[in-house]
Design an enzyme around this catalytic site. Sequence first.
Site, mmCIF file in Angstrom:
data_model
loop_
_atom_site.group_PDB
_atom_site.id
_atom_site.type_symbol
_atom_site.label_atom_id
_atom_site.label_comp_id
_atom_site.label_asym_id
_atom_site.label_seq_id
_atom_site.Cartn_x
_atom_site.Cartn_y
_atom_site.Cartn_z
ATOM 1 N N THR A 42 3.220 0.316 -11.393
ATOM 2 C CA THR A 42 3.299 -0.849 -10.512
ATOM 3 C C THR A 42 2.060 -1.003 -9.656
ATOM 4 O O THR A 42 1.488 -2.095 -9.551
ATOM 5 C CB THR A 42 4.540 -0.740 -9.614
ATOM 6 N N CYS A 43 1.609 0.071 -9.027
ATOM 7 C CA CYS A 43 0.504 -0.022 -8.073
ATOM 8 C C CYS A 43 -0.741 -0.629 -8.712
ATOM 9 O O CYS A 43 -1.313 -1.586 -8.190
ATOM 10 C CB CYS A 43 0.181 1.356 -7.503
ATOM 11 N N ASP A 309 9.308 5.376 -7.702
ATOM 12 C CA ASP A 309 10.250 4.331 -7.299
ATOM 13 C C ASP A 309 11.653 4.517 -7.848
ATOM 14 O O ASP A 309 12.611 4.010 -7.268
ATOM 15 C CB ASP A 309 9.733 2.961 -7.761
ATOM 16 N N HIS A 442 -16.274 4.512 20.509
ATOM 17 C CA HIS A 442 -16.280 3.122 20.947
ATOM 18 C C HIS A 442 -17.383 2.364 20.191
ATOM 19 O O HIS A 442 -18.469 2.896 20.011
ATOM 20 C CB HIS A 442 -16.558 3.027 22.449
#
Length: 460
Positions: A42-43, A309, A442
Amino acid sequence: MTTIRFDDIIIGAGQAGPSLAGRLTQAGRKVAMIERKLFGGTCVNTGCTPTKTMVASAYAAHLARRAADYGVEIGGPIDVDMKAVKARKDAVVAKSRNGVEGWLRGMENCTVYTGHASFESANEVRVGDQLLSAERIFLNVGGRAVKPDLPGIHEIKYLDNVSMMDLDVLPRHLVVVGGSYVGIEFGQMFRRFGSEVTIVEKSSRLVSHEDEDVSIAVKEILEKEGIHVRLHAECIHFHAHGTDVSVGVECHDGDPEVLGSHVLLAVGRRPNTDDLGVEKTGLKLDEHGFVVVDDQLRTSVPGIWAMGDCNGRGAFTHTSYNDFEIVAANLLENSPRRVSDRILAYALYMDPPLARVGMTEEEVCKSGKPALIGTRPMTKVSRAVEKGESEGFMKILVDAESKRILGASILGVGGDEAIHCILDVMYAKAPYTTIQHAVHIHPTVSELIPTMLADLKPLT
């Protein structure tokens, strides 16, 4: 018929299967890998890789339309070539898919079979006219979109997450049924491509499993981009209206019907376990068809494991890959890794993204734990302001007694990356002061997390 014998059989070449094949063959095991359709699961084929590639194209269109906000002049309207968008997506997907298939076919001690696999017994699997057997079998069969039996659904043409990405034309008006992750990502994406978009959700809010403040903020962001959101859709039904589709919603507010050129169904997924012949093995499934597994991903039948899954224990690429790591650690490293060691973490890739780890505020309140909470709007994050993308907020929850982080949400630019400094401290079982006392670079999104933690208040 001659039975071909292996040490291990892996059914499904999604995120967990190929990596497990690599580890098993390195350990000297003879492995059969079976894939009936697309290598990578799926991915690679219908999930993360193609959708995030298209999200990137949609972001480029959105940013181009906002160019004047940055002092950049672009002459004329911004047009999107959907054929080029699809071609770019297909090229990225093909490279990943071919890479997985090439790796497996070149893997020593690994034999690749293409075709549908079904059990003949607990240690035998049929692929076409060939019968394979092994002492250990690993399921990695994935899932697919749910096709809900809504009134009128069989009278119209509709799209799911797979067929949606095969479009090379722009829908005039896309009606998305389902207001959670898949629906929101496609809805915003196609709005930015240029479609009119309506999202229809039967619940009282979008992403209803998240905290209410998150749901409200998500809705506001989408509506700011011109997406129509219809909540409380209590009786969704369909009927053809010429070449268009009428979607009946019967919401508390607004028109009782929405007329669209295309309909996308995004109402959940189901595991690919209904055609494996599990009834011949005694394998236990739950009421939704997921394979029941224990904390180390062993099924109810000795010698069979389930990853990804199909086991209902994650449904994300990162949890599927972690399933492989857990199985490999237990079988090859004598390391008792467990599913319960995993901390819930995931992201919604709208723009800005929503990143989540651990417990929600609602879950913490229900737990009765004495807790602290810290919040910061993204308008206080210099990096977000500088980028001109200051929508959203961040929130963190802390156990007041142990000082450990219970959960966090970051809805904002870069949040899907910044969340990991919180997640890593949670895995380390360190107190929140570890981050609070850290000196972050920062200007970044992460630098506001220590500031947020310095201003915690009791959760009431």
